[in-house]
Design a protein around this motif. Structure first.
Motif, short mmCIF file in Angstrom:
data_model
loop_
_atom_site.label_atom_id
_atom_site.label_comp_id
_atom_site.label_asym_id
_atom_site.label_seq_id
_atom_site.Cartn_x
_atom_site.Cartn_y
_atom_site.Cartn_z
N GLN A 182 0.83 -1.20 0.00
CA GLN A 182 0.00 0.00 0.00
C GLN A 182 0.87 1.26 0.00
O GLN A 182 2.02 1.23 0.46
CB GLN A 182 -0.92 0.00 1.22
N PRO A 183 0.35 2.38 -0.49
CA PRO A 183 1.15 3.62 -0.55
C PRO A 183 1.69 4.08 0.80
O PRO A 183 2.67 4.82 0.84
CB PRO A 183 0.16 4.63 -1.13
N VAL A 184 1.05 3.65 1.90
CA VAL A 184 1.49 4.09 3.23
C VAL A 184 2.59 3.20 3.80
O VAL A 184 3.07 3.46 4.91
CB VAL A 184 0.30 4.14 4.21
N ASN A 185 3.00 2.16 3.08
CA ASN A 185 4.11 1.31 3.54
C ASN A 185 5.37 2.17 3.66
O ASN A 185 5.85 2.74 2.69
CB ASN A 185 4.33 0.18 2.54
N ASN A 186 5.89 2.28 4.86
CA ASN A 186 7.01 3.20 5.12
C ASN A 186 8.28 2.83 4.38
O ASN A 186 9.15 3.68 4.17
CB ASN A 186 7.29 3.29 6.62
N ARG A 187 8.42 1.57 3.99
CA ARG A 187 9.63 1.19 3.27
C ARG A 187 9.68 1.90 1.92
O ARG A 187 10.76 2.20 1.41
CB ARG A 187 9.71 -0.33 3.10
N PRO A 189 3.52 1.44 -5.63
CA PRO A 189 2.79 2.70 -5.45
C PRO A 189 3.74 3.83 -5.05
O PRO A 189 4.71 3.61 -4.33
CB PRO A 189 1.82 2.38 -4.31
N ILE A 190 3.46 5.02 -5.55
CA ILE A 190 4.20 6.19 -5.11
C ILE A 190 3.93 6.36 -3.61
O ILE A 190 2.79 6.24 -3.15
CB ILE A 190 3.74 7.45 -5.86
N PRO A 191 4.97 6.63 -2.79
CA PRO A 191 4.74 6.77 -1.35
C PRO A 191 3.69 7.84 -1.05
O PRO A 191 3.74 8.94 -1.61
CB PRO A 191 6.12 7.18 -0.81
N GLN A 192 2.77 7.51 -0.17
CA GLN A 192 1.71 8.45 0.15
C GLN A 192 2.26 9.74 0.74
O GLN A 192 1.73 10.84 0.50
CB GLN A 192 0.71 7.82 1.13
N GLN A 193 3.34 9.64 1.51
CA GLN A 193 3.94 10.84 2.09
C GLN A 193 4.38 11.82 1.01
O GLN A 193 4.30 13.03 1.18
CB GLN A 193 5.15 10.48 2.97
N GLU A 194 4.87 11.30 -0.11
CA GLU A 194 5.31 12.18 -1.19
C GLU A 194 4.12 12.79 -1.92
O GLU A 194 4.16 13.96 -2.33
CB GLU A 194 6.20 11.41 -2.18
N ILE A 195 3.07 12.02 -2.09
CA ILE A 195 1.87 12.56 -2.74
C ILE A 195 1.25 13.64 -1.86
O ILE A 195 0.80 14.68 -2.36
CB ILE A 195 0.88 11.42 -3.04
N ASN A 196 1.26 13.42 -0.54
CA ASN A 196 0.74 14.44 0.38
C ASN A 196 1.57 15.71 0.31
O ASN A 196 1.05 16.82 0.39
CB ASN A 196 0.72 13.91 1.81
N ARG A 197 2.87 15.54 0.18
CA ARG A 197 3.77 16.70 0.16
C ARG A 197 3.75 17.41 -1.19
O ARG A 197 3.90 18.63 -1.27
CB ARG A 197 5.20 16.24 0.46
N ASN A 198 3.58 16.63 -2.25
CA ASN A 198 3.67 17.18 -3.60
C ASN A 198 2.39 16.86 -4.37
O ASN A 198 2.25 15.77 -4.94
CB ASN A 198 4.89 16.56 -4.31
#
Length: 493
Positions: free
Chosen positions: A93-98, A474-483
Motif C-alpha cells: 500500500q502507498p502508506v508502507n514506510n519502506r 505505489p508512489i509513497p503516500q507521504q510524497e503525494i501528500n507533500r507534492n
C-alpha cells in the motif's frame, strides 16, 4: 531496522552537502553552503565521496533485495516486519514506510550527484585538472545519478527528474510532476553517454580496492547494457554492444574459476567484480548479514529475514545445481516456527547465505553492484533475441560449466528464453535481479499466479492476486501528500 525518513526536496541541499570518509580519507564537507563549499580539488573529491556513500544506505544494503527477491518467487519475508510481509504478499500500500524510506534515500543520492555536477565545473583549482581528474569526477557523478534513476524507474516507472541542486523550499521548486518512463530512461542514457565520452577510465591504476569502488567504463557499459534491456522499447543490439564492451574491457574482467569464491568473504574486489559496495567494517560496515544469517553465525536467536522459498530450492534441485545452492542457502535448525518450512520449533529452515559473516552488525561482506556473469547472461539473452541462438548457447554454457552443470547444445529461441531466465535466477539469487528479470521477460504475472506455496498453518496455497498494476510500486503516500503534482500509479488507492 528503520532509519529516519526525510523529505527529498526540502532537505535535498543540506543532504547533498554531506560527505563521509572514503578511500581518500578526506574530511567531509559537513558545515558548508552551496556558495562557499566548493573551492578546491579536495572539496570536489569529498563531495563525490558523499555520492558513493549513498550505496551504504538501507535501500542498497537490503531493501533492494526485498523489492526484487522477496517480492518475487525467490524468498519469503521471514522475520516479523508487517511491511515486509506486505511486500512478500504483493499487497503493498502507498502508506508502507519502506516505500518512502527507499524513495527518499535514492533521491538523496541523486541530490548529492547533482551538486557535484553543478559545482565541480566552477572550481578554480589547477590541481583538479591534473590527469583529467575534473572530467573523471563529472563522469563518476553522472554514472551514479544514472544508476540511482535506474533504480527509481524500474521500481516506480516515471518519476520526477531532478537534475539540479534544490536551493529553496519554495513549492514552485520542490513540487515537480512525474516525468514519463521514456523521459527517465532517456536521461539515464544521456548521463551514461556523458560519462563514457572520455570521462571515465577503464581503471584508476593497479589498486583493485579503488577500481572496484569507483565508476569505470566497465561499470558504465554494464549499466548501459541493463538499461537497453530493461526499457520498454528495448534495443538488444545496444545490449550486445555494451555487454561486449564490458567483456572485452582492458580492465580484464574474468569469471572466477570457483563460483563459491565470489561469496566466501575472502575475495573482495576480485576479477569478476565490476563494481561493489566497499564495506570495510567499523562505521563503514554492512548490517545486512545480521538480519539474514542463522543463529550459529549471527549469535542471536530471533527470527531472520529473507527466507529462501520452497520454489527456489526446487529450482536448484531440478537443475542439479549443488554448487550454487550450497553457496546461496544454508539449512539449519531454527528456534522458531516457520509457516512454510516447519511449524515445529527447531525444525530445519533454509537461510539466505550469500553473505557469510554477521560480525555483530558490522560485517565486511560485500554487495555486488555489477559482476561479469550477469553481463555474460545479458549478452546471451541479446544474442538469442537477435536470432543468434547458437552463439547465445556458448555464452550461457560459460556460466553453467563453471558450476559443473552440463552444457546445453541446442535450443529453439523460445526454449532459450526459459533457459536464460532459469540460469539468471540461480546465478543471481539475492543480488536484486529477479523481479526486473521477470518483468523484462513479461512473466511476472504468470509466474506469481502459478506459484504454489503452501502455508502450513492453514494447509492452503498462498494467493498473490498478481496483475499488471503490481509491476510497479505505489508512489509513497507521504510524497503525494507533500507534492500534489504527483499522481499515483494505476491500481493503488
Amino acid at each position: 531496522m528503520k532509519i529516519k525518513s526525510i523529505h527529498i526536496f526540502a532537505a535535498a541541499l543540506s543532504m547533498a552537502l554531506v560527505a563521509c570518509d572514503d578511500y581518500l580519507d578526506l574530511d567531509p564537507i559537513s558545515e558548508a553552503t552551496s556558495t562557499n563549499a566548493y573551492n578546491s580539488a579536495s572539496d570536489a573529491e569529498a563531495a563525490l565521496t558523499g555520492v558513493y556513500d549513498s550505496f551504504q544506505a538501507e535501500y542498497y544494503i537490503w531493501d533492494n533485495v526485498i523489492f526484487s527477491d522477496v517480492i518475487s518467487d525467490n524468498h519469503y519475508a521471514g522475520g516479523d516486519n508487517p511491511e515486509i510481509f506486505a511486500v512478500d504478499n504483493l499487497d503493498i500500500q502507498p502508506v508502507n514506510n519502506r516505500l518512502f524510506n527507499n524513495w527518499s534515500q535514492i533521491y538523496s543520492a541523486i541530490a548529492k550527484a547533482n551538486v557535484v555536477l553543478q559545482k565541480v565545473p566552477e572550481i578554480d583549482d589547477p590541481k583538479i585538472d591534473v590527469g583529467n581528474r575534473r572530467n573523471q569526477i563529472l563522469g563518476e557523478a553522472a554514472f551514479l545519478r544514472a544508476y540511482h534513476y535506474f533504480q527509481l524507474v524500474t521500481l516506480w516507472g516515471g518519476v520526477p527528474l531532478i537534475l539540479e541542486p534544490v536551493t529553496s523550499t519554495n513549492p514552485a521548486e520542490t513540487q515537480k510532476p512525474r516525468n514519463s518512463e521514456a523521459e527517465v530512461y532517456s536521461q539515464i542514457i544521456q548521463d551514461l553517454e556523458f560519462a563514457l565520452a572520455d570521462r571515465l577510465p577503464d581503471s584508476y591504476g593497479s589498486d583493485a580496492g579503488v577500481n572496484k569502488a569507483r565508476a569505470t567504463r566497465g561499470a558504465a557499459n554494464a549499466l548501459m547494457a541493463k538499461v537497453y534491456a530493461q526499457m520498454p522499447n528495448r534495443d538488444y543490439a545496444k545490449v550486445l554492444e555494451h555487454a561486449d564492451a564490458v567483456i572485452s574491457s582492458p580492465a580484464g574482467y574474468r569469471l572466477l574459476e570457483d563460483f563459491r569464491n565470489l561469496f566466501d568473504g575472502n575475495n573482495y574486489n576480485n576479477a569478476e567484480s565490476i563494481l561493489e559496495v566497499q564495506f570495510i567494517g567499523g562505521p563503514e560496515a554492512n548490517f545486512g548479514p545480521q538480519l539474514l544469517l542463522p543463529p550459529s553465525i549471527s549469535g542471536d536467536t530471533w527470527r531472520k529475514f529473507v527466507t529462501p522459498s520452497k520454489d527456489l530450492i526446487a529450482a536448484f534441485d531440478e537443475a542439479g545445481d549443488l554448487i550454487r545452492k550450497e553457496a546461496s542457502v544454508l539449512f539449519e535448525s531454527a528456534p522458531w516456527a516457520d509457516e512454510f518450512w516447519s511449524l515445529q520449533v527447531n525444525g530445519m529452515v533454509p537461510f539466505a547465505y550469500r553473505w557469510k559473516d554477521a560480525n555483530g552488525w558490522a560485517s565486511t561482506n560485500r554487495q555486488y553492484i555489477f559482476r561479469l556473469a550477469d553481463i555474460i547472461l545479458l549478452k546471451a539473452e541479446a544474442l538469442n533475441e537477435l536470432g543468434r541462438t547458437d552463439d547465445a548457447l556458448v555464452e550461457l554454457n560459460k556460466i553453467r560449466t563453471r558450476v559443473a552443470l552440463p552444457a546445453i547444445n541446442s535450443a529453439t529461441p523460445a526454449e532459450f528464453r526459459q533457459l536464460v531466465e532459469n540460469e539468471r535466477r540461480l546465478e543471481l539469487v539475492q543480488e536484486a535481479e529477479r523481479w526486473n528479470d521477470l518483468k523484462r521477460y513479461g512473466r511476472a504475472v504468470d509466474v506469481m499466479n502459478s506459484l504454489v506455496e503452501i502455508d502450513l498453518r492453514t494447509n492452503q496455497p498462498k494467493v498473490f492476486n498478481m496483475d499488471e498494476s503490481k509491476l510497479l510500486l505505489p508512489i509513497p503516500q507521504q510524497e503525494i501528500n507533500r507534492n500534489p503534482k504527483l499522481n499515483q500509479n494505476p491500481g493503488y488507492n
